[in-house]
Every structure is written in C-alpha cells, then in structure tokens.
Design a protein around this motif. Structure first.
Motif, mmCIF file in Angstrom:
data_model
loop_
_atom_site.group_PDB
_atom_site.id
_atom_site.type_symbol
_atom_site.label_atom_id
_atom_site.label_comp_id
_atom_site.label_asym_id
_atom_site.label_seq_id
_atom_site.Cartn_x
_atom_site.Cartn_y
_atom_site.Cartn_z
ATOM 1 N N ALA A 1 6.782 0.218 2.893
ATOM 2 C CA ALA A 1 6.886 -1.269 2.249
ATOM 3 C C ALA A 1 7.308 -2.518 2.973
ATOM 4 C CB ALA A 1 7.583 -0.304 0.900
ATOM 5 N N MET A 2 8.432 -2.372 2.638
ATOM 6 C CA MET A 2 8.996 -3.517 3.306
ATOM 7 C C MET A 2 8.563 -4.059 4.590
ATOM 8 S SD MET A 2 13.022 -2.792 3.384
ATOM 9 C CE MET A 2 13.003 -2.221 5.187
ATOM 10 N N PHE A 3 7.649 -3.407 5.313
ATOM 11 C CA PHE A 3 6.767 -4.239 6.610
ATOM 12 C C PHE A 3 5.533 -4.005 6.922
ATOM 13 C CE2 PHE A 3 11.590 -2.523 8.920
ATOM 14 C CZ PHE A 3 11.704 -4.071 8.795
ATOM 15 N N VAL B 1 1.023 -0.976 0.428
ATOM 16 C CA VAL B 1 0.480 -0.134 -0.262
ATOM 17 C C VAL B 1 1.093 0.803 0.263
ATOM 18 C CG1 VAL B 1 -2.531 -0.969 0.550
ATOM 19 C CG2 VAL B 1 0.112 -0.417 1.882
ATOM 20 N N ALA B 2 2.140 0.758 0.222
ATOM 21 C CA ALA B 2 2.976 2.433 0.673
ATOM 22 C C ALA B 2 3.340 3.120 -0.855
ATOM 23 C CB ALA B 2 3.842 2.271 1.045
ATOM 24 N N TYR C 1 12.983 7.216 3.318
ATOM 25 C CA TYR C 1 12.870 6.371 4.511
ATOM 26 C C TYR C 1 11.727 5.820 5.005
ATOM 27 C CZ TYR C 1 13.821 4.031 8.980
ATOM 28 O OH TYR C 1 13.956 2.811 10.261
ATOM 29 N N GLU C 2 11.113 6.594 5.586
ATOM 30 C CA GLU C 2 9.639 6.218 5.765
ATOM 31 C C GLU C 2 8.709 5.457 4.672
ATOM 32 O OE1 GLU C 2 7.656 9.100 8.332
ATOM 33 O OE2 GLU C 2 9.420 9.520 9.260
ATOM 34 N N GLU D 1 5.300 -9.803 8.791
ATOM 35 C CA GLU D 1 5.921 -9.969 10.103
ATOM 36 C C GLU D 1 7.028 -9.177 10.013
ATOM 37 O OE1 GLU D 1 5.277 -13.627 10.902
ATOM 38 O OE2 GLU D 1 3.108 -14.038 10.328
ATOM 39 N N THR D 2 7.679 -9.464 8.976
ATOM 40 C CA THR D 2 9.262 -9.189 7.815
ATOM 41 C C THR D 2 9.370 -8.341 7.864
ATOM 42 O OG1 THR D 2 11.269 -9.773 8.577
ATOM 43 C CG2 THR D 2 9.767 -10.934 10.027
ATOM 44 N N ALA D 3 10.320 -7.931 7.192
ATOM 45 C CA ALA D 3 10.789 -7.677 5.456
ATOM 46 C C ALA D 3 11.365 -8.708 5.082
ATOM 47 C CB ALA D 3 12.339 -6.420 5.656
#
Ligand SMILES: [Fe+2]
Lengths: 162, 290
Positions: free
Chosen positions: B281-283, B59-60, B275-276, B287-289
């Motif tokens: 996007a990664m998280f 969604v990012a 960065y944000e 649960e983890t990237a």
C-alpha cells in the motif's frame, strides 16, 4: 540474464537459457532448489514456514509457502517441463534457514524449516547433495537455468557459490 | 558506557519531531487512550492526512469507494498502523536514508522497524501483562532509531563486525559497535528519544531492546516484546543490513511472554501477511512511501 524474482511462498521453474531464479532475503526461510540434470530445467521454492496447519487457506493460494505443501507443488510444476523424479537425475540443494539460537527452542524456526524440508524430500527418495543453511546470515540466492549454478549473497559479506 | 561528544553533537542537531508525531506518541503511551484522539491529531495535519488517504486508497486495499476522511480510514488501516505510519512519515529523514554503517539500502531501516512493530504487537498477545499491547507497536517503530545516528561513524566497519561476529571475536553486532564507537545503537537511540522527549516507556524500549533484562521492571515486558519482535522481523528477512540476525536472543523472555513454537509460527505468518499488505500500500504507484 533475465532474473525471475520469487517472493515469499513463490515457486518458479525455467528451462530457458539466459534465465535465472532469485529468492531474496531468506532469513529463516529456505530456498529448495531442484535441478534436473537430464533436461537442464531448474526449479526453486521460497519456503517461509514448516507446516501448513498455520493457515490452510494460505497453503491453498500459495502452496510454496510451507515445506509440507511446497515441495510437492514444485515437483508437480517441474513435470510440466518434462522433469520426473522417477527418471532420476534430480539434484537438490538447500539455501537459507538462518537460525536464532534459542535455548527454549521456540525461535529456531530456521532449523525447523530445514528439518521439515528434508523430511518431505526423503518421502520422494530425494535428499540435498549440498546445503548452505543455518547461522546468522540473511541470504539471497540466485540459480541459473541449464548450468544450475548457484550464487549466494548477504549484506556485509562477499558473495559465494554453492 | 557514555556517548562520545561527537555523537552527542549529532543527536542535538536532530530536528525535533513534528508536533503531530509528538502528540501521537504521548497518546499511545497511555494504555487507556481513545482512538478519537488519534483521529483528531491526524486530521489536523494536512500532509499526514493526504499520505494516509493515498495509502488506504491504493490497490492493496481493493476498496471500491474511495475513502476521504481519516475517521473512515481507521477500520481499514487500523489505529496502530495509522500511528506507526504517521511516525515514520514524521521522521522519514532518519528512517529513509541509506545507512552505510550497516550496508543498508535506502528505506531498509524503516521497513525493518515497521515489520518489527507489527511482530512486537503480535508477540504482545502472549505477554503475561496485556497492558503493553498498544505501546509495543510504537516501541517497535522507534526501537532502532539510534542506527540512523551512529551509521556514519560505523562507515567502513560493517564487514569487520560481521567477520568478528562470525569468528566469535564479538558475541554480536552490538559488541562490534561498542568496540568501535564506545557506544551502541541502543544507548544512542535512547538519547534521541530523550532529545525528542518521548514518554519513559518508549525511551526504555529503545534503550533496552537488545538486553531487555536490564530494563526497569515496569517496562520490562514491553522491552521483551520488542526484543522478540525484532527477531521475528529479521527471521522474515527484513533486517536493516549487515547486522541482520547478528544478535543474541535473551532466553528469559519466557518469564514475561508465554509462547509455544506453534504459536510463534502463527506470529511469523500473521506478521508477514500484515507487513506485505502495508508495504504494498505504501509503495503502490509511488516512487517512495514518503
Ligand atoms: Fe536493534
């Protein structure tokens, strides 16, 4: 205790017992904490940079991001909770503003942040009664509603109070 | 300084980087690389491709039509980000474990390196030598890799080092590492880079990112850019752990990088924004990237 997390540029206000506001990993950023001793209402702004000319668009979306727009927005938000600076009783404290000692004074954004915050506060006739700023410390700060109690923590150190 | 035998032993036991990571690193070390080469490497690696596509479709990025190929993901993620994230994925066993020797949480070394990489790239725009632009990003991703090796040997020490640095007994965290271990995360990181046969420019950055003035002349601008990028990351609150901000800035950066106070604020701002976006996007929904 319900913890309300304030990300970079976020500001928050609460007067509910059992709630606290938290700003994590401030780095050079500054948490401006305003407690209304008349009402028990507390507000906090997690400021990243001194001056909104860096991005006027960001300042519009998130006024809390910059010192020059954030404090006005915080005081405005506290008005909704019945806090008014004209009635006095507002206690201001500052936390954060870790500083990089750069002889070229380019990287000392922490210090510039603290200075910018104070200059805006002075315009409102306010000033911090206490501060825990500067140094090489990556602070996380938590403020409790009603009591206005402030806890500070940082990796590698015991937590302390302000 | 030399690396104590016990630590050298752990370096030799580190798994080699994946073939994809190795090729990506060598591609970007050439200032005139072609973006197509990056796409080709990633597209041939199914796991990497899947992870990158999941990121760009999060969604990012708010895309209405799903992206289904690496080539089409490039305009959204950017080629640097693709390289950076790929390297992180390939070395996630090093980046993502909690580092007790730094009192750092799981994933903190990775987010610190990622933010430093973005910042180093932003800083490099102000470098007198513009050829370093693309390597700075990879240099930022790799710069603190030595921490993942020495952390275990620093267990129980972070508070002593922090106290020492606060009281002036140590000038910075590095000096604490040296006092306790006889080596530091830069020297060990460079040995890891050599173990992985990274290009000389990247090994130099890892080796000299806290004392960039000691870097060989041909890699010095790069070392300064990463040095400053790491400070920008820490100023934004994204450090590794107890060592965050406990370093000295080398003021001679001004001979290689011409940046004003206002320009630096813009760098801090742009870095925070990028960065944000990447972190969310990664998280996003995972649960983890990794
Ligand atoms: Fe470092």
């Amino acid at each position: 205790m319900k913890t309300i997390l304030l990300g970079v540029g976020d500001l928050g206000v609460t007067n509910k017992p059992g709630e606290e506001l938290q700003a994590q990993s401030l780095g050079a950023g500054v948490a401006v904490i305003v407690a209304d001793s008349r009402t028990g209402c507390i507000g906090m702004d997690h400021i990243a940079l001194p001056d909104s000319t860096v991005s006027l668009r960001r300042a519009e979306e998130k006024p809390g991001y910059f010192a020059d727009t954030g404090i006005a927005a915080l005081l405005e938000a506290m008005k909704v909770f019945g806090s008014n600076i004209s009635e006095g009783g507002m206690i201001v404290k500052l936390v954060g503003g870790a500083n990089v000692m750069d002889p070229n004074s380019t990287f000392n954004i922490g210090r510039r942040n603290v200075q910018a915050v104070k200059e805006v506060l002075w315009k409102y006739g306010l000033g911090p009664v206490a501060e825990d700023v500067g140094g090489r410390v990556n602070r996380t700060v938590t403020v409790e509603s009603i009591t206005g109690k402030i806890r500070i923590s940082a990796p590698g150190r015991e937590a302390w109070e302000l | 300084m030399t690396i104590p035998n016990e630590i050298s032993g752990s370096i030799n036991n580190i798994r080699p980087m994946s073939q994809s990571a190795n090729r990506l690193m060598n591609i970007v070390a050439d200032p005139e690389y072609d973006c197509q080469d990056i796409i080709d490497v990633v597209a041939m690696d199914a796991v990497l491709t899947a992870k990158l596509l999941r990121m760009v479709n999060s969604v990012a990025f708010g895309l209405r039509v799903p992206i289904d190929t690496v080539a089409r993901a490039v305009p959204y993620l950017g080629e640097r980000m693709i390289v950076g994230v790929s390297l992180g994925l390939c070395a996630s066993h090093l980046y993502n474990k909690p580092l007790t020797g730094y009192e750092s949480e799981e994933g903190a070394l990775w987010t610190h390196c990622l933010r430093a990489a973005i910042a180093a790239r932003e800083i490099a725009r102000y470098a007198n030598d513009k050829t370093i632009l693309d390597v700075t990003y990879t240099g930022g991703v790799m710069h603190d890799i030595g921490k993942s090796v020495i952390s275990i040997y620093l267990e129980g020490s972070p508070r002593k080092i922090v106290q020492g640095a606060d009281s002036g007994k140590f000038t910075d965290y590095i000096e604490g590492e040296r006092q306790i271990l006889g080596t530091d995360h830069c020297e060990v990181g460079a040995a890891v880079a050599a173990h992985w046969r990274l290009p000389a420019s990247l090994t130099a950055v890892v080796r000299h990112h806290h004392e960039p003035g000691n870097s060989p002349q041909e890699h010095r601008a790069l070392a300064y850019a990463v040095h400053l990028g790491e400070f920008v990351a820490m100023m934004g609150g994204t450090g590794t752990g107890a060592d965050t901000l406990m370093y000295r800035i080398d003021e001679n950066y001004k001979d290689y990088i011409s940046i004003s106070a206002k320009e630096l604020e813009l760098v801090v701002f742009n870095t925070g924004q990028e960065y944000e976006k990447i972190v969310s996007a990664m998280f996003d929904g995972q649960e983890t990237a990794f």
